[in-house]
Design a protein around this motif. Structure first.
Motif, PDB file in Angstrom:
ATOM      1  N   GLU A  34     -26.954  25.812 -48.082  1.00 28.40           N
ATOM      2  CA  GLU A  34     -28.317  25.413 -47.695  1.00 28.40           C
ATOM      3  C   GLU A  34     -28.401  23.915 -47.438  1.00 28.40           C
ATOM      4  OE1 GLU A  34     -30.872  26.924 -50.786  1.00 28.40           O
ATOM      5  OE2 GLU A  34     -30.650  29.001 -50.073  1.00 28.40           O
ATOM      6  N   GLU A  35     -27.721  23.122 -48.254  1.00 23.10           N
ATOM      7  CA  GLU A  35     -27.737  21.673 -48.044  1.00 23.10           C
ATOM      8  C   GLU A  35     -27.122  21.313 -46.691  1.00 23.10           C
ATOM      9  OE1 GLU A  35     -26.439  17.522 -50.212  1.00 23.10           O
ATOM     10  OE2 GLU A  35     -25.348  19.344 -50.742  1.00 23.10           O
ATOM     11  N   LEU A  36     -26.005  21.945 -46.355  1.00 26.57           N
ATOM     12  CA  LEU A  36     -25.345  21.647 -45.087  1.00 26.57           C
ATOM     13  C   LEU A  36     -26.164  22.135 -43.896  1.00 26.57           C
ATOM     14  CD1 LEU A  36     -21.653  22.471 -46.057  1.00 26.57           C
ATOM     15  CD2 LEU A  36     -22.779  20.227 -46.005  1.00 26.57           C
ATOM     16  N   VAL A  37     -26.727  23.328 -44.001  1.00 26.94           N
ATOM     17  CA  VAL A  37     -27.540  23.857 -42.900  1.00 26.94           C
ATOM     18  C   VAL A  37     -28.804  23.028 -42.712  1.00 26.94           C
ATOM     19  CG1 VAL A  37     -28.887  25.851 -42.088  1.00 26.94           C
ATOM     20  CG2 VAL A  37     -26.588  26.193 -43.030  1.00 26.94           C
ATOM     21  N   SER A  38     -29.366  22.515 -43.792  1.00 21.45           N
ATOM     22  CA  SER A  38     -30.581  21.699 -43.657  1.00 21.45           C
ATOM     23  C   SER A  38     -30.329  20.435 -42.835  1.00 21.45           C
ATOM     24  CB  SER A  38     -31.171  21.349 -45.027  1.00 21.45           C
ATOM     25  OG  SER A  38     -30.353  20.408 -45.694  1.00 21.45           O
ATOM     26  N   ALA A  39     -29.087  19.965 -42.817  1.00 22.41           N
ATOM     27  CA  ALA A  39     -28.748  18.785 -42.020  1.00 22.41           C
ATOM     28  C   ALA A  39     -28.826  19.073 -40.522  1.00 22.41           C
ATOM     29  CB  ALA A  39     -27.351  18.284 -42.384  1.00 22.41           C
ATOM     30  N   MET A  40     -28.885  20.338 -40.142  1.00 20.56           N
ATOM     31  CA  MET A  40     -28.940  20.695 -38.724  1.00 20.56           C
ATOM     32  C   MET A  40     -30.264  20.300 -38.070  1.00 20.56           C
ATOM     33  SD  MET A  40     -25.931  21.850 -38.270  1.00 20.56           S
ATOM     34  CE  MET A  40     -25.437  20.866 -39.668  1.00 20.56           C
ATOM     35  N   SER A  41     -31.203  19.792 -38.874  1.00 21.62           N
ATOM     36  CA  SER A  41     -32.475  19.329 -38.303  1.00 21.62           C
ATOM     37  C   SER A  41     -32.275  18.122 -37.395  1.00 21.62           C
ATOM     38  CB  SER A  41     -33.469  18.992 -39.421  1.00 21.62           C
ATOM     39  OG  SER A  41     -32.980  17.899 -40.184  1.00 21.62           O
ATOM     40  N   SER A  42     -31.099  17.468 -37.486  1.00 22.80           N
ATOM     41  CA  SER A  42     -30.853  16.296 -36.653  1.00 22.80           C
ATOM     42  C   SER A  42     -30.078  16.610 -35.375  1.00 22.80           C
ATOM     43  CB  SER A  42     -30.092  15.233 -37.461  1.00 22.80           C
ATOM     44  OG  SER A  42     -28.773  15.682 -37.710  1.00 22.80           O
TER      45      SER A  42
END
Length: 185
Positions: A34-42
Motif C-alpha cells: 500500500e505504501e508503494l502503490v500510494s506513491a503512484m499519485s505522482s
C-alpha cells in the motif's frame, strides 16, 4: 542541471534495477505494498484521470489465475497453475480507461508508467520482480477470473518475491548505443 547534480539515488535505482525470473517465497506485506502503490499519485497523468488499477494475487488467487490461463490457452492446467505460482505475489496491472478527451493511448501510457515505477520501487525495497505479458492478458477467461470488465483490459503482471541470495550481485548491463537512442534536431 549538470550531470554532476543528477539525483544519484534515482539514477542508481534505475541503473541497478533487474528482473528476477526466480524468486523466494517472501513477499511484501499488504502495508508495504500500500505504501508503494500510494506513491503512484505522482505518476505523470494528463488531467489526473488515474486510468489504472492493480489487483494483488496471493495464495489461492494465483491458482485461480493459472486455471484461467489454462482455459484460455487450452493447455495443461497444472502447468499454468504452476506458472501462476512462480512468485508469492502477482500484481495484475489493469488499464481502466476513463471517458474523457484524453486519448486511450495516453491513458495506457499512464498505466504503463505505474507498472514500471512500481517495479522500480519494489526493486529498491529489496524485492525481486519480473514483468510478464503475452496474448493471454487479453483472453476472456483471464479477464473474467480477475474481474476485469470492458472497457478495462490487462497489461500484464508483475511477479514479486524475495531475491535469492545467489542473485544479489548486480550484473553489469550492456551499455546503450546513445547514437541510436539520443539525437538532437
Amino acid at each position: 542541471m549538470s550531470a554532476e547534480s543528477t539525483p544519484r539515488a534515482a539514477l542508481d535505482a534505475v541503473r541497478n534495477r533487474r528482473s528476477y525470473s526466480k524468486v523466494t517465497d517472501d513477499a511484501p506485506s499488504q502495508a508495504e505494498l500500500e505504501e508503494l502503490v500510494s506513491a503512484m499519485s505522482s505518476i505523470a497523468d494528463h488531467s489526473g484521470l488515474r486510468p489504472w488499477r492493480i489487483i494483488a494475487l496471493r495464495g489461492d488467487a494465483r491458482k485461480k489465475l493459472g486455471k484461467a490461463l489454462a482455459k484460455a490457452e487450452g493447455g495443461d492446467r497444472e502447468k499454468y497453475v504452476a506458472k501462476a505460482q512462480r512468485a508469492p505475489l502477482l500484481l495484475a496491472i489493469v488499464v481502466s480507461p476513463r471517458k474523457d478527451k484524453i486519448p486511450l493511448w495516453e491513458q495506457e501510457a499512464v498505466a504503463s508508467g505505474v507498472a514500471h515505477t512500481l517495479g522500480l520501487l519494489l526493486h529498491e525495497a529489496g524485492w525481486g520482480t519480473m514483468w510478464r505479458t503475452g496474448s493471454l492478458t487479453r483472453a476472456k477467461a483471464v479477464r473474467k477470473a480477475l474481474g476485469v470488465e470492458k472497457p478495462e483490459y490487462l497489461l500484464g503482471w508483475i511477479y514479486v518475491g524475495g531475491v535469492p541470495e545467489k542473485e544479489r550481485r548486480v550484473k553489469p548491463r550492456k551499455p546503450l548505443d546513445l547514437s541510436r537512442h539520443l539525437s538532437e534536431l
